[in-house]
Motif scaffolding. Sequence first.
Motif, mmCIF file in Angstrom:
data_model
loop_
_atom_site.group_PDB
_atom_site.id
_atom_site.type_symbol
_atom_site.label_atom_id
_atom_site.label_comp_id
_atom_site.label_asym_id
_atom_site.label_seq_id
_atom_site.Cartn_x
_atom_site.Cartn_y
_atom_site.Cartn_z
ATOM 1 N N ASP A 64 1.632 -3.397 14.450
ATOM 2 C CA ASP A 64 0.922 -2.638 13.424
ATOM 3 C C ASP A 64 -0.423 -2.223 14.002
ATOM 4 N N ALA A 66 -3.112 -1.623 12.396
ATOM 5 C CA ALA A 66 -4.252 -2.192 11.672
ATOM 6 C C ALA A 66 -4.841 -3.369 12.438
ATOM 7 N N ALA A 67 -6.125 -3.595 12.212
ATOM 8 C CA ALA A 67 -6.814 -4.662 12.936
ATOM 9 C C ALA A 67 -6.306 -6.039 12.554
ATOM 10 N N ASP A 68 -5.931 -6.214 11.294
ATOM 11 C CA ASP A 68 -5.433 -7.508 10.831
ATOM 12 C C ASP A 68 -4.612 -7.296 9.567
ATOM 13 N N SER A 70 -5.116 -7.928 6.461
ATOM 14 C CA SER A 70 -5.799 -7.408 5.269
ATOM 15 C C SER A 70 -5.908 -5.892 5.282
ATOM 16 N N LYS A 71 -5.835 -5.299 6.465
ATOM 17 C CA LYS A 71 -5.979 -3.849 6.584
ATOM 18 C C LYS A 71 -4.640 -3.158 6.810
ATOM 19 N N ALA A 72 -3.566 -3.934 6.902
ATOM 20 C CA ALA A 72 -2.246 -3.361 7.144
ATOM 21 C C ALA A 72 -1.612 -2.908 5.837
ATOM 22 N N ASN A 77 -5.222 -0.954 0.403
ATOM 23 C CA ASN A 77 -6.055 0.021 1.092
ATOM 24 C C ASN A 77 -5.964 1.405 0.452
ATOM 25 N N ARG A 78 -4.908 2.136 0.748
ATOM 26 C CA ARG A 78 -4.837 3.526 0.283
ATOM 27 C C ARG A 78 -4.096 3.689 -1.033
ATOM 28 N N TYR A 143 -0.994 -7.223 15.563
ATOM 29 C CA TYR A 143 -1.944 -6.261 15.011
ATOM 30 C C TYR A 143 -2.755 -5.600 16.127
ATOM 31 N N ALA A 207 -8.847 6.361 3.780
ATOM 32 C CA ALA A 207 -9.776 5.477 3.061
ATOM 33 C C ALA A 207 -10.889 6.345 2.478
#
Length: 477
Positions: A64, A66-68, A70-72, A77-78, A143, A207
């Motif tokens: 993925d 995403a950095a981690d 929580s952001k995936a 998020n969106r 990630y 975002a």
Amino acid sequence: MTQTAHSDNEARRTLELLGPAPENWVPERPGIDHNVFIVGGGQTGCAFAFALRRAGIGRVSVIDAAADASKAGVWLNRARMNKLRTPKSLVGPEGGLPGLGFQAWYEARFGAASYREIDRIPRERWADYLAWYREFLAIPIRYATRLVRIEPVDGHFRLHLEVNGSARVETARKVLLCNGVAGNGGAFVPRELARLPASLVAHTSQAIDFAALRGKSVAVLGGAASAFDAAATALEAGAANVHLFVRRATLAAVPVSRARAYPGAYDNYFDLPDALRWAQALRFKRSGSAAPLDSIERVTRFPNFHLHLNAQWGAAREAAGHIAAEVSGETFEFDFAIAGTGYFIDPSARPELADFASQIRLWRDQYTPPAHDSDEGLGAHPYLGSALEYLEKVAGRAPYLKDIHVYNPAGFVSAGVPVGDVPSMKRDIPAVVRRISRDLFLADLASHTERLAAYVAADFNESAYASSVWQREASSA
């Protein structure tokens, strides 16, 4: 025992009754890092990883960008809806195992009565459930890893990755694209907005700092659920006013996809004639995507919300840090504009597919509708096989395409459902896993022929039953 602990125990019991996952049966090949490479660590990427594990297919990797965690994915998020748009009763990533499903998870935490009271699943609860699913089943996600290019080579793929900003190359036999709504194209932004400075415009896929819109005048373009959800989020954040512009004379209100939401049509959709599948996709597009009533009510309760129907944006320009727009003969000024205008499908727009995008069979290559039913956008969708695999435009030129499976909305015309969302999981995840299993097995048939003919030791010898063997009595003289 807490309710949460009870839920986990029930889930463990489900896995115990299912039995241990089979060992990896896929023979190793020199120079191959992964049997299956899954692009996207959201709900479908995790569901596929679990299903492949249960099918005894090892060496599966999930990445993925995403950095981690929580952001995936989109849910925290969106995504901006309050509730999922699908019924709560649909089979999801649990794959037919109720103890791993949302209902079991939710009831253990909030009670059966609470589950009965909700009409659809709250978005944040769904995100919590998916996090539990991933952690409970120990699905490893890599990630900060982005797929840059898929390079076909002899019998496999060379995958060019960006890992924490550094280039890396790995190899895989199968690729599964679980990469979301833009996975075979990109976000569609009307040219009137695309010409404006990026600081004044955003697409709903991005975002958006809604807190910064407090006291501002906001324009939203689009008539589907994502547009209404973005408008509602801006209003709830304190926007001075929000104007939502829809090209249709009335809002789409007829969910035509329900006409095919029964097992016969759902289970056998890939066997329908191309003309009928095209007609269904065209009917949906012409009817429009109906936003849920609660999404509409979420904005109409605000007196500073204004709906414009039959509204087509004309000229729009930047003027002293604002947007000056001409819409259906009226002049407006906005501080910010949001495009809730969906996505376009075009595999050639994806850099990771650039090596072979021109070889992918599209619907316009497969089927020519009557002139009055032509549609350029639908024709750009890839024409997928029954396991959501790419097919060749010209037979024999790109046989490797069958080893790339497309689990994203580009499969809509072929599959009849929004591929990647919950409604697609029950049918399509098992179908894709079965095909991957078959392809990997037959590709190594020589090895499996040898394994099937291998010596198998006996569990016992003749001494185990010798004393009970009937001995015929000797006949008398």
